[in-house]
Design a protein around this motif. Structure first.
Motif, mmCIF file in Angstrom:
data_model
loop_
_atom_site.group_PDB
_atom_site.id
_atom_site.type_symbol
_atom_site.label_atom_id
_atom_site.label_comp_id
_atom_site.label_asym_id
_atom_site.label_seq_id
_atom_site.Cartn_x
_atom_site.Cartn_y
_atom_site.Cartn_z
ATOM 1 N N ARG A 82 14.672 43.903 -62.703
ATOM 2 C CA ARG A 82 14.281 42.675 -63.428
ATOM 3 C C ARG A 82 15.004 42.592 -64.772
ATOM 4 O O ARG A 82 15.460 41.532 -65.187
ATOM 5 C CB ARG A 82 12.762 42.661 -63.683
ATOM 6 N N LYS A 83 15.123 43.749 -65.420
ATOM 7 C CA LYS A 83 15.741 43.782 -66.749
ATOM 8 C C LYS A 83 17.212 43.384 -66.694
ATOM 9 O O LYS A 83 17.703 42.660 -67.553
ATOM 10 C CB LYS A 83 15.589 45.197 -67.317
ATOM 11 N N LYS A 84 17.902 43.871 -65.661
ATOM 12 C CA LYS A 84 19.355 43.687 -65.639
ATOM 13 C C LYS A 84 19.815 42.479 -64.807
ATOM 14 O O LYS A 84 20.845 41.888 -65.104
ATOM 15 C CB LYS A 84 20.022 44.944 -65.070
ATOM 16 N N GLY A 87 16.422 36.648 -64.269
ATOM 17 C CA GLY A 87 15.918 35.888 -65.410
ATOM 18 C C GLY A 87 14.742 35.049 -64.931
ATOM 19 O O GLY A 87 14.764 34.530 -63.813
ATOM 20 N N TYR A 88 13.717 34.967 -65.746
ATOM 21 C CA TYR A 88 12.539 34.191 -65.350
ATOM 22 C C TYR A 88 12.353 32.987 -66.286
ATOM 23 O O TYR A 88 12.522 33.100 -67.501
ATOM 24 C CB TYR A 88 11.270 35.054 -65.420
ATOM 25 N N ILE A 89 11.986 31.868 -65.659
ATOM 26 C CA ILE A 89 11.589 30.697 -66.450
ATOM 27 C C ILE A 89 10.229 30.258 -65.908
ATOM 28 O O ILE A 89 10.072 30.086 -64.698
ATOM 29 C CB ILE A 89 12.600 29.528 -66.276
ATOM 30 N N LEU A 109 18.104 41.421 -74.265
ATOM 31 C CA LEU A 109 19.203 42.282 -74.708
ATOM 32 C C LEU A 109 18.639 43.527 -75.405
ATOM 33 O O LEU A 109 19.171 44.622 -75.265
ATOM 34 C CB LEU A 109 20.122 41.518 -75.657
ATOM 35 N N ALA A 110 17.534 43.325 -76.146
ATOM 36 C CA ALA A 110 16.893 44.470 -76.810
ATOM 37 C C ALA A 110 16.359 45.443 -75.769
ATOM 38 O O ALA A 110 16.462 46.661 -75.946
ATOM 39 C CB ALA A 110 15.755 43.985 -77.705
ATOM 40 N N LEU A 111 15.818 44.908 -74.704
ATOM 41 C CA LEU A 111 15.278 45.789 -73.657
ATOM 42 C C LEU A 111 16.386 46.598 -72.995
ATOM 43 O O LEU A 111 16.170 47.699 -72.511
ATOM 44 C CB LEU A 111 14.514 44.974 -72.611
ATOM 45 N N GLU A 112 17.589 46.015 -72.988
ATOM 46 C CA GLU A 112 18.745 46.748 -72.432
ATOM 47 C C GLU A 112 19.407 47.627 -73.486
ATOM 48 O O GLU A 112 20.440 48.230 -73.223
ATOM 49 C CB GLU A 112 19.773 45.754 -71.884
ATOM 50 N N LYS A 113 18.816 47.647 -74.670
ATOM 51 C CA LYS A 113 19.309 48.460 -75.802
ATOM 52 C C LYS A 113 20.754 48.122 -76.179
ATOM 53 O O LYS A 113 21.565 49.000 -76.489
ATOM 54 C CB LYS A 113 19.170 49.951 -75.498
ATOM 55 N N ILE A 114 21.074 46.838 -76.119
ATOM 56 C CA ILE A 114 22.403 46.379 -76.552
ATOM 57 C C ILE A 114 22.420 46.340 -78.082
ATOM 58 O O ILE A 114 21.415 45.956 -78.698
ATOM 59 C CB ILE A 114 22.687 44.984 -75.935
ATOM 60 N N PRO A 115 23.522 46.771 -78.723
ATOM 61 C CA PRO A 115 23.571 46.790 -80.195
ATOM 62 C C PRO A 115 23.213 45.428 -80.799
ATOM 63 O O PRO A 115 23.554 44.382 -80.229
ATOM 64 C CB PRO A 115 25.024 47.163 -80.495
ATOM 65 N N VAL A 116 22.560 45.478 -81.947
ATOM 66 C CA VAL A 116 22.014 44.260 -82.560
ATOM 67 C C VAL A 116 23.114 43.235 -82.842
ATOM 68 O O VAL A 116 22.926 42.032 -82.613
ATOM 69 C CB VAL A 116 21.245 44.618 -83.851
ATOM 70 N N ASN A 117 24.266 43.686 -83.315
ATOM 71 C CA ASN A 117 25.371 42.748 -83.599
ATOM 72 C C ASN A 117 25.755 41.966 -82.350
ATOM 73 O O ASN A 117 25.966 40.751 -82.385
ATOM 74 C CB ASN A 117 26.606 43.505 -84.109
ATOM 75 N N GLU A 118 25.845 42.697 -81.243
ATOM 76 C CA GLU A 118 26.200 42.071 -79.973
ATOM 77 C C GLU A 118 25.082 41.117 -79.524
ATOM 78 O O GLU A 118 25.354 40.032 -79.001
ATOM 79 C CB GLU A 118 26.426 43.173 -78.929
ATOM 80 N N GLN A 119 23.846 41.532 -79.754
ATOM 81 C CA GLN A 119 22.706 40.671 -79.409
ATOM 82 C C GLN A 119 22.803 39.335 -80.143
ATOM 83 O O GLN A 119 22.651 38.268 -79.541
ATOM 84 C CB GLN A 119 21.383 41.338 -79.826
ATOM 85 N N ILE B 315 4.769 38.969 -70.348
ATOM 86 C CA ILE B 315 6.119 38.388 -70.504
ATOM 87 C C ILE B 315 7.157 39.506 -70.617
ATOM 88 O O ILE B 315 8.210 39.475 -69.966
ATOM 89 C CB ILE B 315 6.168 37.475 -71.763
ATOM 90 N N LEU B 316 6.842 40.483 -71.430
ATOM 91 C CA LEU B 316 7.788 41.598 -71.624
ATOM 92 C C LEU B 316 7.981 42.378 -70.337
ATOM 93 O O LEU B 316 9.104 42.748 -69.985
ATOM 94 C CB LEU B 316 7.285 42.523 -72.750
ATOM 95 N N ARG B 317 6.881 42.612 -69.614
ATOM 96 C CA ARG B 317 6.997 43.337 -68.338
ATOM 97 C C ARG B 317 7.831 42.513 -67.359
ATOM 98 O O ARG B 317 8.642 43.043 -66.609
ATOM 99 C CB ARG B 317 5.611 43.621 -67.760
ATOM 100 N N MET B 318 7.631 41.195 -67.370
ATOM 101 C CA MET B 318 8.399 40.308 -66.490
ATOM 102 C C MET B 318 9.896 40.409 -66.800
ATOM 103 O O MET B 318 10.726 40.442 -65.900
ATOM 104 C CB MET B 318 7.923 38.862 -66.714
ATOM 105 N N MET B 319 10.212 40.523 -68.083
ATOM 106 C CA MET B 319 11.625 40.564 -68.483
ATOM 107 C C MET B 319 12.246 41.949 -68.316
ATOM 108 O O MET B 319 13.424 42.121 -68.582
ATOM 109 C CB MET B 319 11.757 40.101 -69.935
ATOM 110 N N GLY B 320 11.442 42.902 -67.920
ATOM 111 C CA GLY B 320 12.020 44.216 -67.648
ATOM 112 C C GLY B 320 11.602 45.317 -68.593
ATOM 113 O O GLY B 320 12.231 46.386 -68.608
ATOM 114 N N ALA B 321 10.566 45.058 -69.378
ATOM 115 C CA ALA B 321 10.055 46.151 -70.241
ATOM 116 C C ALA B 321 9.263 47.108 -69.367
ATOM 117 O O ALA B 321 8.367 46.678 -68.640
ATOM 118 C CB ALA B 321 9.157 45.576 -71.326
ATOM 119 N N ASP B 322 9.638 48.372 -69.395
ATOM 120 C CA ASP B 322 8.872 49.321 -68.578
ATOM 121 C C ASP B 322 7.638 49.791 -69.343
ATOM 122 O O ASP B 322 7.411 49.404 -70.487
ATOM 123 C CB ASP B 322 9.755 50.505 -68.136
#
Lengths: 225, 406
Positions: A82-84, A87-89, A109-119, B315-322
């Protein structure tokens, strides 16, 4: 083929009996498809949408995503998919109320731990793409319904998912705004070749689908491509 | 955007809830810090007052009794002088001063007196007579009780100034107790023959009402030679730090001096031990109360926060927060609350101690900066412990059900 469901069943216990929210549902979605899922209330549309990537656990059946079976994998792996890749709407926009527009868009992007500048760079680009570059620092309550849904759309595509799952994305919008959002989803589908699976009540919205599923009582009663 | 920033933004946007959440833990820590600030100074004062009473440990030869120590019979057992060195070279903490003594009843003329050999620099002048004798030396430094300058800073000046050592007592000089002086008609600078050796009386000691009034004090080396008890002493008086005694100093002494009898002046030590234990018990009870009240309060706050944010969690879990991300969100929040509560609690408690100490306990309390660290650690521990269950439940929430919360 990007997504395939085979004999999907979801049962709920209700007043001592069992209800089949999904009753042996089977379908196949190709990469780049715009799938619309229609049906009356309680037909199982939203259950189908939310169960495909583990937000609701299936009772039986198999789900294949990008060539891999995902109905029997751990919650951790499903969360990772789901993270990668998803996308949900949602109809209610599902924005976090105390975060600004750009902060909401940066969450995947934060959940994927992408650097803040890139985010910041990617969120800014996406907000520009959805026409909200002048609303970056606004809170959700300071935006109109249409703008909030565009933020939700921006958030759903900022991490370059393979598929967008949209549950009644126009349900809270007036007809004009609904058309604007639908056109936007079509643009995303065509521009970025992102597969979209959209649940809707609206016949107009259903017409945007390149593939149409119609559910009734948890079963697919009509499928058109 | 990071999860940490998300937590900080959420905290900042809900300031009123933050203050409510912080209140219980802050007040709890403040109460502990205030009690500790006052009790530490009180303990020091008690320790100082008790130390002022003089030696509180006696090392006697095996088989000797306290009576032997007082009566000083001719055949009373002795112990080697080397034992003093053994204590000095050990790593035992809490021995403030040692005074080896050789005491024997002797005949001076036709009078029976007690001759006591002392080491001048080590002798503990625990009674006012030594001060009035005019033979005061430098004030002893003690391990547990604060120095007189420290006393002043705490508003507890040591007015008795009893903890002094005698600088000099030359060979062939002696100090004479008041009763002996009367009986033998002695005065300062007069001569006295003790066991065939002539001594000069350098001072007649004021009356104390103790056994010392019947004693003649001479240099230990002289007395050992006179009595033909080279390198032997009757007892070693020790001024032990009272806190150290309650924490096992006697046992440590017995370990290095196994063939001796180590005893204490019970009332002094038991008073100190009781005082210390009472303080510790009060603090422990407060700690337990604060731990539960603070933990439950923080847990309640986090649980309310979890319920309020169910949809956000969905919402966070839906977006992939474990689940670990959800744990991190709430435990980080608890950590921040703990740190803030610890710092605020320390400040509040210290201010309360400093302001109220002089009024309520009659003592001047100074900030104990080390307690800042302990306050933060305790507060964080309480906060995290209280948050564990709500956080665990938050991570277990079904994301789908939470998404439907509006």
């Amino acid at each position: 083929m990007i997504l395939q469901g085979d004999k999907i069943v979801k049962q709920y216990n209700h007043k001592g009996g069992r209800i089949n929210a999904l009753d042996h549902v089977s379908f196949s979605v190709n990469k780049g498809d715009f799938v619309t899922v229609t049906g009356p209330s309680g037909s199982g549309k939203s259950t189908l949408l939310l169960s495909l990537f583990g937000l609701i656990r299936l009772s039986s059946g198999t789900v294949m995503f990008d060539g891999k079976r995902i109905d029997n994998i751990t919650d951790r792996h499903l969360t990772d998919i789901r993270k990668k890749s998803v996308g949900y709407i949602l109809q209610s926009f599902a924005l976090i109320p105390y975060l600004t527009t750009i902060q909401n868009v940066m969450i995947p992007l934060a959940l994927e731990k992408i650097p803040v500048n890139e985010q910041v760079k990617r969120a800014t680009e996406i907000l520009d793409y959805v026409g909200l570059s002048d609303r970056k620092e606004h809170l959700p309550r300071e935006l109109s319904a249409g703008q909030q849904q565009r933020v939700a759309i921006a958030r759903s595509i900022v991490h370059h998912p393979q598929i967008i799952m949209a549950d009644e994305p126009t349900g809270n919008l007036d007809p004009t705004l609904s058309l604007e959002i639908l056109e936007f989803l079509k643009k995303i589908n065509l521009d970025n070749k992102i597969t979209i699976m959209m649940v809707t009540h609206s016949p107009i919205a259903a017409e945007y689908g390149t593939m149409k599923l119609h559910l009734n009582d948890g079963k697919i009663v009509n499928q058109k491509s | 955007m990071t999860i940490s920033k998300l937590v900080l933004i959420e905290l900042w946007k809900r300031k009123s809830q933050l203050i409510t959440g912080l209140l219980a833990i802050t007040l709890g820590i403040a109460v502990i810090v205030a009690i500790q600030s006052v009790s530490v100074v009180s303990e020091q004062n008690v320790a100082r007052n008790l130390d002022n009473l003089g030696a509180n440990i006696l090392v006697l030869p095996q088989g000797a009794s306290i009576d032997d120590y007082y009566t000083s019979d001719i055949d009373a057992p002795t112990l080697p002088m080397d034992y003093v060195e053994r204590i000095l070279t050990s790593t035992i903490a809490g021995v403030d001063n040692m005074s080896p003594k050789l005491t024997r009843r002797v005949k001076v003329g036709n009078q029976s007196v007690v001759l006591t050999g002392i080491l001048p620099k080590s002798e503990i002048a625990s009674k006012p007579l030594w001060q009035s004798s005019g033979l005061l030396g430098a004030q002893l430094k003690t391990a547990c009780a604060p120095s007189s300058s420290a006393n002043q800073s705490h508003g507890m000046e040591d007015t008795k100034l009893q903890r002094k050592a005698i600088d000099t007592l030359y060979s062939e000089d002696c100090l004479v107790g008041s009763q002996v002086a009367q009986r033998l008609k002695l005065s300062a600078n007069s001569k006295i023959n003790i066991v065939g050796k002539e001594f000069k009386v350098v001072k007649i000691l004021s009356e104390t009402g103790t056994v010392d009034d019947d004693r003649i004090f001479a240099n230990l080396k002289d007395v050992q030679t006179l009595l033909k008890l080279e390198n032997q002493v009757s007892a070693i008086e020790i001024m032990g730090c009272c806190n150290a005694i309650s924490e096992g100093l006697l046992g440590q002494l017995r370990n290095i001096l196994p063939d001796t009898r180590v005893t204490t002046i019970g009332q002094i030590v038991s008073t100190q031990i009781e005082t210390n234990q009472l303080m510790k018990k009060i603090t422990l009870v407060m700690l337990i109360i604060i731990f539960f009240v603070g933990g439950i309060s923080i847990g309640n706050y986090i649980w309310a926060n979890v319920n309020e944010r169910k949809r956000e969690i969905g919402i966070l879990r839906m977006m992939g927060a474990d689940r670990s991300t959800i744990y991190k969100m709430f435990l980080l929040k608890a950590l921040i609350l703990g740190i803030a509560g610890g710092i605020l609690g320390f400040l509040l408690g210290t201010i309360a101690g400093v302001v109220l100490g002089p009024y309520l306990a009659g003592i001047i309390v100074k900030p104990l900066y080390l307690y800042l660290l302990w306050s933060v650690l305790l507060s964080v521990a309480i906060s995290l412990a209280g948050s564990l269950i709500p956080t665990y439940l938050a991570a277990k929430f079904d994301p789908h059900n939470n998404l439907q919360e509006d």
